[in-house]
Design a protein around this motif. Structure first.
Motif, PDB file in Angstrom:
ATOM      1  N   LEU A 221       0.812  -1.224   0.000  1.00  0.00           N
ATOM      2  CA  LEU A 221       0.000   0.000   0.000  1.00  0.00           C
ATOM      3  C   LEU A 221       0.846   1.274   0.000  1.00  0.00           C
ATOM      4  CD1 LEU A 221      -2.834  -1.054   2.477  1.00  0.00           C
ATOM      5  CD2 LEU A 221      -3.095  -0.551   0.041  1.00  0.00           C
ATOM      6  N   LYS A 222       2.151   1.144  -0.109  1.00  0.00           N
ATOM      7  CA  LYS A 222       3.017   2.325  -0.134  1.00  0.00           C
ATOM      8  C   LYS A 222       2.562   3.292  -1.232  1.00  0.00           C
ATOM      9  CE  LYS A 222       7.856   3.761  -0.596  1.00  0.00           C
ATOM     10  NZ  LYS A 222       9.253   3.306  -0.779  1.00  0.00           N
ATOM     11  N   GLY A 223       2.425   4.575  -0.863  1.00  0.00           N
ATOM     12  CA  GLY A 223       1.996   5.589  -1.809  1.00  0.00           C
ATOM     13  C   GLY A 223       0.510   5.893  -1.783  1.00  0.00           C
ATOM     14  N   PHE A 224      -0.264   5.137  -0.979  1.00  0.00           N
ATOM     15  CA  PHE A 224      -1.702   5.396  -0.894  1.00  0.00           C
ATOM     16  C   PHE A 224      -1.939   6.822  -0.400  1.00  0.00           C
ATOM     17  CE2 PHE A 224      -5.750   5.587   1.286  1.00  0.00           C
ATOM     18  CZ  PHE A 224      -6.608   4.958   0.396  1.00  0.00           C
ATOM     19  N   PRO A 225      -2.797   7.622  -1.077  1.00  0.00           N
ATOM     20  CA  PRO A 225      -2.994   9.029  -0.703  1.00  0.00           C
ATOM     21  C   PRO A 225      -3.805   9.197   0.587  1.00  0.00           C
ATOM     22  CG  PRO A 225      -4.385   8.460  -2.577  1.00  0.00           C
ATOM     23  CD  PRO A 225      -3.512   7.273  -2.323  1.00  0.00           C
ATOM     24  N   GLU A 226      -3.285   9.991   1.494  1.00  0.00           N
ATOM     25  CA  GLU A 226      -3.927  10.220   2.790  1.00  0.00           C
ATOM     26  C   GLU A 226      -5.315  10.823   2.645  1.00  0.00           C
ATOM     27  OE1 GLU A 226      -2.817  12.235   7.120  1.00  0.00           O
ATOM     28  OE2 GLU A 226      -1.580  12.654   5.357  1.00  0.00           O
ATOM     29  N   ARG A 227      -5.520  11.651   1.621  1.00  0.00           N
ATOM     30  CA  ARG A 227      -6.805  12.338   1.446  1.00  0.00           C
ATOM     31  C   ARG A 227      -7.971  11.377   1.220  1.00  0.00           C
ATOM     32  NH1 ARG A 227      -4.009  12.899  -3.339  1.00  0.00           N
ATOM     33  NH2 ARG A 227      -5.042  11.991  -5.183  1.00  0.00           N
ATOM     34  N   GLU A 228      -7.660  10.146   0.789  1.00  0.00           N
ATOM     35  CA  GLU A 228      -8.722   9.179   0.504  1.00  0.00           C
ATOM     36  C   GLU A 228      -9.371   8.626   1.777  1.00  0.00           C
ATOM     37  OE1 GLU A 228     -10.093   8.136  -2.305  1.00  0.00           O
ATOM     38  OE2 GLU A 228      -8.884   9.477  -3.530  1.00  0.00           O
ATOM     39  N   LEU A 229      -8.705   8.744   2.913  1.00  0.00           N
ATOM     40  CA  LEU A 229      -9.256   8.182   4.151  1.00  0.00           C
ATOM     41  C   LEU A 229     -10.612   8.800   4.485  1.00  0.00           C
ATOM     42  CD1 LEU A 229      -6.101   8.024   6.468  1.00  0.00           C
ATOM     43  CD2 LEU A 229      -6.962   6.296   4.878  1.00  0.00           C
ATOM     44  N   ALA A 230     -10.721  10.114   4.336  1.00  0.00           N
ATOM     45  CA  ALA A 230     -11.961  10.808   4.691  1.00  0.00           C
ATOM     46  C   ALA A 230     -13.106  10.424   3.762  1.00  0.00           C
ATOM     47  CB  ALA A 230     -11.736  12.319   4.647  1.00  0.00           C
ATOM     48  N   ALA A 233     -14.107   6.428   4.991  1.00  0.00           N
ATOM     49  CA  ALA A 233     -14.686   6.194   6.328  1.00  0.00           C
ATOM     50  C   ALA A 233     -16.215   6.233   6.357  1.00  0.00           C
ATOM     51  CB  ALA A 233     -14.099   7.186   7.318  1.00  0.00           C
ATOM     52  N   PRO A 234     -16.886   7.244   5.771  1.00  0.00           N
ATOM     53  CA  PRO A 234     -18.359   7.275   5.862  1.00  0.00           C
ATOM     54  C   PRO A 234     -19.042   6.151   5.093  1.00  0.00           C
ATOM     55  CG  PRO A 234     -17.454   9.437   5.284  1.00  0.00           C
ATOM     56  CD  PRO A 234     -16.359   8.440   5.113  1.00  0.00           C
ATOM     57  N   GLN A 235     -18.314   5.490   4.195  1.00  0.00           N
ATOM     58  CA  GLN A 235     -18.924   4.452   3.368  1.00  0.00           C
ATOM     59  C   GLN A 235     -18.837   3.060   3.988  1.00  0.00           C
ATOM     60  OE1 GLN A 235     -17.235   4.608  -0.586  1.00  0.00           O
ATOM     61  NE2 GLN A 235     -17.309   6.837  -0.645  1.00  0.00           N
ATOM     62  N   LEU A 236     -18.136   2.934   5.108  1.00  0.00           N
ATOM     63  CA  LEU A 236     -17.984   1.618   5.720  1.00  0.00           C
ATOM     64  C   LEU A 236     -19.330   1.131   6.261  1.00  0.00           C
ATOM     65  CD1 LEU A 236     -14.646   2.190   7.651  1.00  0.00           C
ATOM     66  CD2 LEU A 236     -14.963   0.945   5.492  1.00  0.00           C
ATOM     67  N   PRO A 237     -19.808  -0.023   5.819  1.00  0.00           N
ATOM     68  CA  PRO A 237     -21.119  -0.523   6.283  1.00  0.00           C
ATOM     69  C   PRO A 237     -21.033  -1.120   7.695  1.00  0.00           C
ATOM     70  CG  PRO A 237     -20.146  -2.068   4.744  1.00  0.00           C
ATOM     71  CD  PRO A 237     -19.208  -0.896   4.801  1.00  0.00           C
ATOM     72  N   ILE A 238     -21.964  -0.722   8.538  1.00  0.00           N
ATOM     73  CA  ILE A 238     -22.032  -1.250   9.897  1.00  0.00           C
ATOM     74  C   ILE A 238     -22.675  -2.635   9.858  1.00  0.00           C
ATOM     75  CG2 ILE A 238     -22.907  -0.863  12.235  1.00  0.00           C
ATOM     76  CD1 ILE A 238     -20.833   1.184  11.300  1.00  0.00           C
ATOM     77  N   LYS A 239     -22.133  -3.562  10.610  1.00  0.00           N
ATOM     78  CA  LYS A 239     -22.702  -4.913  10.679  1.00  0.00           C
ATOM     79  C   LYS A 239     -24.090  -4.877  11.313  1.00  0.00           C
ATOM     80  CE  LYS A 239     -19.983  -8.582   9.605  1.00  0.00           C
ATOM     81  NZ  LYS A 239     -20.422  -9.852   9.009  1.00  0.00           N
ATOM     82  N   TYR A 269     -13.229   7.216  13.794  1.00  0.00           N
ATOM     83  CA  TYR A 269     -14.384   7.711  13.042  1.00  0.00           C
ATOM     84  C   TYR A 269     -15.661   7.004  13.496  1.00  0.00           C
ATOM     85  CZ  TYR A 269     -17.641   8.782   9.314  1.00  0.00           C
ATOM     86  OH  TYR A 269     -18.767   9.193   8.634  1.00  0.00           O
ATOM     87  N   LEU A 270     -15.593   5.679  13.619  1.00  0.00           N
ATOM     88  CA  LEU A 270     -16.764   4.934  14.098  1.00  0.00           C
ATOM     89  C   LEU A 270     -17.176   5.412  15.482  1.00  0.00           C
ATOM     90  CD1 LEU A 270     -15.930   1.260  13.049  1.00  0.00           C
ATOM     91  CD2 LEU A 270     -17.579   2.791  11.979  1.00  0.00           C
ATOM     92  N   GLN A 271     -16.186   5.623  16.342  1.00  0.00           N
ATOM     93  CA  GLN A 271     -16.461   6.045  17.716  1.00  0.00           C
ATOM     94  C   GLN A 271     -17.132   7.410  17.755  1.00  0.00           C
ATOM     95  OE1 GLN A 271     -13.013   7.072  20.070  1.00  0.00           O
ATOM     96  NE2 GLN A 271     -13.935   6.220  21.938  1.00  0.00           N
ATOM     97  N   SER A 272     -16.703   8.332  16.926  1.00  0.00           N
ATOM     98  CA  SER A 272     -17.225   9.701  16.984  1.00  0.00           C
ATOM     99  C   SER A 272     -18.506   9.894  16.180  1.00  0.00           C
ATOM    100  CB  SER A 272     -16.165  10.690  16.483  1.00  0.00           C
ATOM    101  OG  SER A 272     -15.844  10.443  15.118  1.00  0.00           O
ATOM    102  N   GLU A 273     -18.710   9.065  15.135  1.00  0.00           N
ATOM    103  CA  GLU A 273     -19.820   9.324  14.218  1.00  0.00           C
ATOM    104  C   GLU A 273     -20.883   8.233  14.149  1.00  0.00           C
ATOM    105  OE1 GLU A 273     -20.108  12.177  12.676  1.00  0.00           O
ATOM    106  OE2 GLU A 273     -18.160  12.957  13.307  1.00  0.00           O
ATOM    107  N   ARG A 274     -20.540   6.982  14.489  1.00  0.00           N
ATOM    108  CA  ARG A 274     -21.462   5.905  14.168  1.00  0.00           C
ATOM    109  C   ARG A 274     -21.864   5.019  15.346  1.00  0.00           C
ATOM    110  NH1 ARG A 274     -20.936   4.580   8.720  1.00  0.00           N
ATOM    111  NH2 ARG A 274     -22.921   3.500   8.988  1.00  0.00           N
TER     112      ARG A 274
END
Length: 386
Positions: A221-230, A233-239, A269-274
């Motif tokens: 994953l070397k080189g993965f852009p940091e800006r993509e994290l934001a 995160a909101p798209q992760l489906p909750i079980k 992110y999960l802790q603060s938003e979901r």
């Protein structure tokens, strides 16, 4: 003799249902089948069991008394009188399933001291069998898994004194609280999704050392852009059931922790938003010039560290391990699953299903609440009060 099944009826879940009273042994000796909505047996209150069956004419039971009204679900958080609890969680409970469980208990040389209905919702019937006998836990647990497969339900064995709410619960994150492996999601963006997912899957099955597989995936994953994290995160489906379980645990005063081989960014992110989570322990991502370096930051949260962190938290809170539970799905969760009062594998990998103390395959995370001795009414009260 079928006459009793044509006695006065009530309607539960839009189906005509008869309430029958009979000796518990008579259920084992019955024949035929019918959907079952509840079963209550408390010999200290009455010698006969009470059960509710759909009146479809297929079940044959003798020596019964028909009741004019169905019995209410018993308040089940108290009154565990036996050394073992065997919980049947069925998406479609039937008389045949109950007969199989009763025969299984008898074949193990044990006896049924009580039966409680914890849930009789559509597509979810939960019966708790309180069992007395000299059971070898691991052998009996594995036999339960085999029986569960045959009858199409979950069958969970636990010590009777573990049927109470915990004070500390540790949760895996990826594929447990969320329906994704975050590291695989990052890899998809960089075009190496299948390659990284194959390594992840092998590690979760216990075929690869987690630490080595984690380092290998991070290098890819070397080189993965940091800006993509934001964006991710909101798209992760909750079980399914995760929010209900965590809300109910908060209502019970239980502290909850994410113990993840994933990444702190997403756990926070999960802790603060979901999700209502109290504590987070996960792996840090290292960036330079806005991109992943491909290196790892020690200590890596692997299986051994998950267990150590959960034990440390219990010590800091002054809790005995009998008040601690863990929930996970992968091979790196096995160490913490074997630590406390309950180690619940949710939709686990095959290796984990065989080794985890408890396993739930057919329901969401909130089904774990039944293993704390709670029934649907009590769970609804917890969720209404938060």
């Amino acid at each position: 003799m079928r006459g009793q099944l044509r006695m006065p009826r009530t309607f539960i879940m839009d189906a005509p249902t008869v309430s029958l009273q009979l000796p518990l042994e008579q259920v084992t000796r019955s024949s035929g089948d019918a959907p079952l909505h509840y079963l209550e047996f408390h010999p200290q209150l009455a010698e006969r069991a009470v059960l509710g069956l759909t009146d479809d004419g297929n079940a044959q039971i003798t020596d019964t008394h028909a009741l004019a009204e169905p019995v209410p679900v018993q308040p089940a958080a108290s009154g565990v009188v036996a050394p073992w609890c065997l919980t049947l969680l069925s998406p479609r409970a039937t008389l045949a399933q109950v007969r199989s469980v009763l025969s299984f208990i008898a074949a193990a040389g044990a006896s049924v001291e009580a039966v409680d209905t914890l849930s009789r919702r559509r597509a979810c019937t939960v019966l708790r069998f309180q069992v007395d006998g000299q059971l070898e836990f691991d052998k009996t647990r594995r036999a339960c898994l085999e029986l569960a497969e045959r009858i199409g339900a979950d069958l969970v064995l636990q010590a009777g004194d573990s049927q109470r709410p915990p004070s500390l619960a540790g949760f895996d994150m990826d594929s447990t609280l969320i329906d994704a492996e975050v590291i695989d999601e990052l890899a998809k963006i960089t075009g190496i999704g299948e390659q990284v997912a194959a390594i992840t899957e092998a590690a979760m099955r216990g075929e690869l050392d987690f630490r080595q597989s984690f380092k290998k995936r991070m290098r890819l994953l070397k080189g993965f852009p940091e800006r993509e994290l934001a964006r991710i995160a909101p798209q992760l489906p909750i079980k399914p059931g995760a929010e209900r379980l965590l809300r109910a645990l908060r209502g019970l005063g239980c502290k909850t922790a994410i113990l993840s081989g994933g990444f702190t960014y997403f756990a926070h992110y999960l802790q603060s938003e979901r999700l209502p989570v109290d504590i987070v322990h996960a792996n840090e991502l290292e960036f330079a010039d806005g991109a992943l370096t491909g290196e790892v930051i020690e200590p890596i949260v692997d299986g051994a560290r998950k267990r150590a962190l959960l034990e440390e938290m219990a010590t800091e809170m002054g809790l005995p391990l009998s008040r601690v539970i863990a929930v996970g799905d992968g091979a790196n969760d096995i160490p913490m699953l074997s630590l406390g009062a309950l180690g619940i594998a949710i939709h686990p990998k095959p290796k984990v299903r065989q080794e985890a103390p408890q396993s739930i395959d057919r329901f969401g995370l909130d089904a774990a609440l039944y293993l704390f001795g709670l029934n649907d009414g009590q769970i609804a009260g917890l969720l209404d009060s938060d």
